[in-house]
Design a protein around this motif. Structure first.
Motif, PDB file in Angstrom:
ATOM      1  N   ASN A 165       0.818  -1.212   0.000  1.00 48.38           N
ATOM      2  CA  ASN A 165       0.000   0.000   0.000  1.00 48.38           C
ATOM      3  C   ASN A 165       0.852   1.263   0.000  1.00 48.38           C
ATOM      4  O   ASN A 165       0.484   2.271  -0.611  1.00 48.38           O
ATOM      5  CB  ASN A 165      -0.937   0.000   1.204  1.00 48.38           C
ATOM      6  CG  ASN A 165      -2.001  -1.074   1.111  1.00 48.38           C
ATOM      7  OD1 ASN A 165      -2.210  -1.655   0.052  1.00 48.38           O
ATOM      8  ND2 ASN A 165      -2.659  -1.356   2.212  1.00 48.38           N
ATOM      9  N   PHE A 166       1.987   1.213   0.697  1.00 48.96           N
ATOM     10  CA  PHE A 166       2.859   2.392   0.711  1.00 48.96           C
ATOM     11  C   PHE A 166       3.434   2.666  -0.667  1.00 48.96           C
ATOM     12  O   PHE A 166       3.486   3.818  -1.109  1.00 48.96           O
ATOM     13  CB  PHE A 166       3.998   2.188   1.718  1.00 48.96           C
ATOM     14  CG  PHE A 166       5.019   3.300   1.684  1.00 48.96           C
ATOM     15  CD1 PHE A 166       4.759   4.509   2.296  1.00 48.96           C
ATOM     16  CD2 PHE A 166       6.224   3.136   1.020  1.00 48.96           C
ATOM     17  CE1 PHE A 166       5.689   5.533   2.271  1.00 48.96           C
ATOM     18  CE2 PHE A 166       7.159   4.155   0.980  1.00 48.96           C
ATOM     19  CZ  PHE A 166       6.883   5.357   1.612  1.00 48.96           C
ATOM     20  N   ARG A 167       3.849   1.628  -1.371  1.00 53.06           N
ATOM     21  CA  ARG A 167       4.407   1.839  -2.711  1.00 53.06           C
ATOM     22  C   ARG A 167       3.335   2.338  -3.667  1.00 53.06           C
ATOM     23  O   ARG A 167       3.588   3.230  -4.480  1.00 53.06           O
ATOM     24  CB  ARG A 167       5.036   0.541  -3.220  1.00 53.06           C
ATOM     25  CG  ARG A 167       6.325   0.186  -2.501  1.00 53.06           C
ATOM     26  CD  ARG A 167       7.012  -1.025  -3.093  1.00 53.06           C
ATOM     27  NE  ARG A 167       6.265  -2.245  -2.827  1.00 53.06           N
ATOM     28  CZ  ARG A 167       5.567  -2.913  -3.737  1.00 53.06           C
ATOM     29  NH1 ARG A 167       5.504  -2.469  -4.971  1.00 53.06           N
ATOM     30  NH2 ARG A 167       4.928  -4.005  -3.398  1.00 53.06           N
ATOM     31  N   ARG A 168       2.121   1.784  -3.581  1.00 45.12           N
ATOM     32  CA  ARG A 168       1.041   2.256  -4.444  1.00 45.12           C
ATOM     33  C   ARG A 168       0.653   3.686  -4.106  1.00 45.12           C
ATOM     34  O   ARG A 168       0.384   4.505  -4.990  1.00 45.12           O
ATOM     35  CB  ARG A 168      -0.167   1.329  -4.302  1.00 45.12           C
ATOM     36  CG  ARG A 168       0.092  -0.081  -4.812  1.00 45.12           C
ATOM     37  CD  ARG A 168      -1.085  -1.016  -4.577  1.00 45.12           C
ATOM     38  NE  ARG A 168      -2.261  -0.579  -5.341  1.00 45.12           N
ATOM     39  CZ  ARG A 168      -3.380  -0.145  -4.778  1.00 45.12           C
ATOM     40  NH1 ARG A 168      -3.472  -0.074  -3.462  1.00 45.12           N
ATOM     41  NH2 ARG A 168      -4.407   0.217  -5.525  1.00 45.12           N
ATOM     42  N   PHE A 169       0.606   3.997  -2.817  1.00 42.57           N
ATOM     43  CA  PHE A 169       0.264   5.359  -2.403  1.00 42.57           C
ATOM     44  C   PHE A 169       1.338   6.349  -2.835  1.00 42.57           C
ATOM     45  O   PHE A 169       1.031   7.441  -3.334  1.00 42.57           O
ATOM     46  CB  PHE A 169       0.108   5.377  -0.880  1.00 42.57           C
ATOM     47  CG  PHE A 169      -0.102   6.749  -0.302  1.00 42.57           C
ATOM     48  CD1 PHE A 169      -1.335   7.358  -0.356  1.00 42.57           C
ATOM     49  CD2 PHE A 169       0.943   7.418   0.316  1.00 42.57           C
ATOM     50  CE1 PHE A 169      -1.527   8.624   0.178  1.00 42.57           C
ATOM     51  CE2 PHE A 169       0.760   8.680   0.851  1.00 42.57           C
ATOM     52  CZ  PHE A 169      -0.479   9.276   0.785  1.00 42.57           C
ATOM     53  N   ASN A 170       2.610   5.974  -2.665  1.00 42.77           N
ATOM     54  CA  ASN A 170       3.689   6.882  -3.027  1.00 42.77           C
ATOM     55  C   ASN A 170       3.750   7.107  -4.532  1.00 42.77           C
ATOM     56  O   ASN A 170       4.171   8.179  -4.989  1.00 42.77           O
ATOM     57  CB  ASN A 170       5.027   6.321  -2.531  1.00 42.77           C
ATOM     58  CG  ASN A 170       6.151   7.309  -2.677  1.00 42.77           C
ATOM     59  OD1 ASN A 170       6.208   8.324  -1.987  1.00 42.77           O
ATOM     60  ND2 ASN A 170       7.057   7.033  -3.594  1.00 42.77           N
ATOM     61  N   SER A 171       3.316   6.140  -5.327  1.00 45.33           N
ATOM     62  CA  SER A 171       3.318   6.312  -6.776  1.00 45.33           C
ATOM     63  C   SER A 171       2.227   7.249  -7.248  1.00 45.33           C
ATOM     64  O   SER A 171       2.322   7.796  -8.355  1.00 45.33           O
ATOM     65  CB  SER A 171       3.148   4.944  -7.467  1.00 45.33           C
ATOM     66  OG  SER A 171       4.188   4.071  -7.133  1.00 45.33           O
ATOM     67  N   ARG A 172       1.196   7.463  -6.439  1.00 44.58           N
ATOM     68  CA  ARG A 172       0.041   8.240  -6.868  1.00 44.58           C
ATOM     69  C   ARG A 172      -0.146   9.553  -6.105  1.00 44.58           C
ATOM     70  O   ARG A 172      -1.059  10.315  -6.428  1.00 44.58           O
ATOM     71  CB  ARG A 172      -1.230   7.396  -6.703  1.00 44.58           C
ATOM     72  CG  ARG A 172      -1.272   6.186  -7.620  1.00 44.58           C
ATOM     73  CD  ARG A 172      -2.250   5.142  -7.136  1.00 44.58           C
ATOM     74  NE  ARG A 172      -2.398   4.048  -8.075  1.00 44.58           N
ATOM     75  CZ  ARG A 172      -1.568   3.020  -8.186  1.00 44.58           C
ATOM     76  NH1 ARG A 172      -0.492   2.957  -7.378  1.00 44.58           N
ATOM     77  NH2 ARG A 172      -1.768   2.063  -9.068  1.00 44.58           N
TER      78      ARG A 172
END
Length: 453
Positions: A122-129
């Protein structure tokens, strides 16, 4: 982004250094070539192409696995070893201290439990967006710090129109969608032809000359991804400082650590709320919001910031804040009088005993301690419910917010008066000793004694 039809939002004002390969002039390294059986010079451009092709051939699965490992290592360093969702008490006794309701528990909201792999993903997906939020934040900083005075003045003009005529407020999001989303997308889709005449009109017809712009998440380990991490790091620091500053200012005033001061503020807020409830429709809210907006925007001007940050003005503001707090403290001590004596109440606890049916001639056995006497005519006993209480006297706890004034309990020897005052029937009272009150219903024999605090 290298693609023309995909882009990602990131706050790209500060560049991130990258490794670049510059062509060498004849003294570059040589690599073996099995086809020619000799060494040949590998140019910088070819080496760069090979590295790029190697990066393109890497599967997304391996990249995702690498990202998982990196985030897991970071989380493992900052997270405690115990389960943070555990609710067991330190001494194992659920009645040792009252528990505060946790509104985030599964009792109120059904949400997934904490997991390091889920947190990493979730952190990687959140940081990408999250880049679009940081772009918006960066533009607000540019706007309110007067980096471009024309933009700030334009904002003040729009704000003035909205304050004068609040019915224009629903037009604002529609206009933002037109001018900041659709117009740039059309300009990307239909770029103007090169011209040296500034008076030429923008061509509105003709086929599209470029692909339609799309927004995609920033790829992992890209410059935009690390820029988002940098901005997220700074945003967390800003939030922590703001959170601590607000708590430092408000908590001593509102948590009743100083009951006189908090009581005075409570009365002031209550009177202000009642006054606004009555005269709110008479206030010039348009003028109030207009003045507040202009004041807040003007305070962000560099000249005013330089004036406010001088040592003399800083000391003046500190002195004014200290004087205001001293005035509130003096007023609270002079006008608010609080009772400092603790309220005391007497509590009665009944010790219930019973004698088994198969041993009607035997002794009574301890059963439990209860706040209810469980008399023959009590509603719980008539309905057939079992008495409620604690099996051990040490488990009897005071209500939340109260504490026992003394550990010494007094045995009530006025059992006869207690029976007469409550009109208890079907019992007999022991006239000597501990003054037990015993049931006359021999089908189920109970006994109760009264203890007063």
């Amino acid at each position: 982004m290298s693609s023309q039809n995909a882009s990602s939002f990131a706050n790209s004002d500060t560049p991130i250094p990258v490794v670049q390969i510059h062509p060498a002039d004849g003294s570059g390294p040589r690599t073996p070539n099995p086809e020619h059986g000799s060494h040949h010079r590998l140019s910088a451009s070819k080496l760069k192409d090979k590295l790029e092709s190697l990066g393109d051939n890497m599967s997304r699965e391996s990249t995702s696995r690498m990202g998982d490992r990196m985030i897991n290592l970071l989380l493992a360093q900052v997270l405690p070893g115990e389960d943070p969702t555990s609710t067991s008490s330190a001494d194992g006794n659920p009645q040792s201290s009252p528990r505060v309701k946790d509104r985030r528990s599964h009792t109120y909201v059904e949400r997934p439990n904490f997991s390091i792999p889920t947190m990493s993903s979730n952190f990687r997906r959140f940081n990408s967006r999250i880049g679009v939020a940081f772009v918006f934040q960066n533009r607000l900083i540019h706007l309110f710090t007067w980096r471009q005075p024309t933009e700030t003045l334009s904002f003040l003009f729009i704000y003035t129109f909205i304050c004068i005529d609040p019915y224009l407020l629903p037009v604002l999001p529609l206009a933002c969608c037109l001018f900041f989303i659709m117009v740039p997308a059309y300009l990307t889709r239909h770029p103007p032809p090169p011209t040296s005449f500034p008076t030429d009109l923008y061509p509105l017809g003709g086929p599209p000359l470029a692909d339609a712009p799309t927004i995609k998440p920033a790829p992992e380990f890209s410059k935009d991804f690390f820029r988002n991490m940098r901005d997220l790091q700074n945003c967390m620091e800003d939030f922590s400082r703001g959170h601590d500053a607000v708590l430092t200012f408000l908590t001593p005033l509102t948590n009743f650590s100083n009951e006189n001061l908090s009581s005075l503020l409570y009365i002031m807020l209550l009177l202000t709320s009642c006054a606004l409830f009555l005269i709110s429709h008479l206030l010039p809210w348009r003028l109030i919001f207009l003045v507040l907006g202009y004041t807040a925007t003007a305070l962000g001007h560099p000249t005013i910031q330089d004036l406010l940050s001088t040592p003399a003005n800083t000391e003046l503001l500190t002195t004014a804040e200290t004087s205001a707090r001293s005035s509130l403290l003096s007023a609270s001590k002079a006008d608010i009088t609080l009772s400092t004596s603790n309220e005391a109440r007497e509590v009665e606890i009944f010790e219930l005993q019973h004698r088994p049916l198969h041993n009607s001639a035997g002794e009574y056995e301890p059963y439990l301690f209860s706040h209810s006497p469980y008399s023959p005519l009590s509603p719980a006993r008539i309905s057939g419910d079992r008495p409620r209480g604690a099996p051990f006297f040490e488990d009897v706890q005071p209500p939340r917010g109260w504490r026992w004034a003394d550990k010494k309990w007094t045995l009530d020897l006025l059992s006869r008066e207690w029976v007469e005052d409550r009109c208890v029937t079907g019992v007999e009272v022991e006239m000597e000793g501990e003054r037990w009150v015993t049931d006359l219903h021999y089908e189920v024999l109970w006994s109760s004694g009264m203890i007063l605090a």
